[in-house]
Design a protein around this motif. Structure first.
Motif, short mmCIF file in Angstrom:
data_model
loop_
_atom_site.label_atom_id
_atom_site.label_comp_id
_atom_site.label_asym_id
_atom_site.label_seq_id
_atom_site.Cartn_x
_atom_site.Cartn_y
_atom_site.Cartn_z
N ASN A 23 -46.07 -89.90 62.33
CA ASN A 23 -47.13 -89.10 61.69
C ASN A 23 -46.94 -87.61 61.93
O ASN A 23 -47.88 -86.90 62.26
CB ASN A 23 -48.51 -89.53 62.20
N VAL A 25 -46.73 -83.84 61.25
CA VAL A 25 -47.30 -82.90 60.30
C VAL A 25 -46.25 -81.88 59.90
O VAL A 25 -46.08 -81.57 58.73
CB VAL A 25 -48.54 -82.20 60.90
N ASN A 26 -45.51 -81.38 60.88
CA ASN A 26 -44.46 -80.38 60.64
C ASN A 26 -43.13 -81.11 60.44
O ASN A 26 -42.36 -81.30 61.37
CB ASN A 26 -44.38 -79.41 61.81
#
Length: 73
Positions: A23, A25-26
């Protein structure tokens, strides 16, 4: 899906699959082109391990990210 062969396409599938599972994000920290095909078997081992686990703890996620950083170019 056959991921036993060390190809650039399969490496991309592994890296993107790991990023999805963690998971992230970046996603810029896990670009497939940043990894050597020479490390395919090690990355495949991590991928298989991540896929076999249920819920990942924060410390497990951090450990996987750190381990992957060792394989970057």
């Amino acid at each position: 899906m056959k991921l036993e062969q060390a190809t650039e396409e399969n490496l991309s599938i592994l890296i993107n699959g790991i990023a999805d599972r963690l998971n992230l994000v970046n996603r810029s920290i896990m670009q497939p082109e940043d990894y050597h095909l020479d490390n395919y078997n090690d990355i495949k081992f991590l991928y298989d391990h991540i896929e076999s686990k249920g819920q990942l703890s924060v410390s497990e996620i951090e450990a996987f990210i750190q381990e992957l950083a060792n394989f970057r170019k």
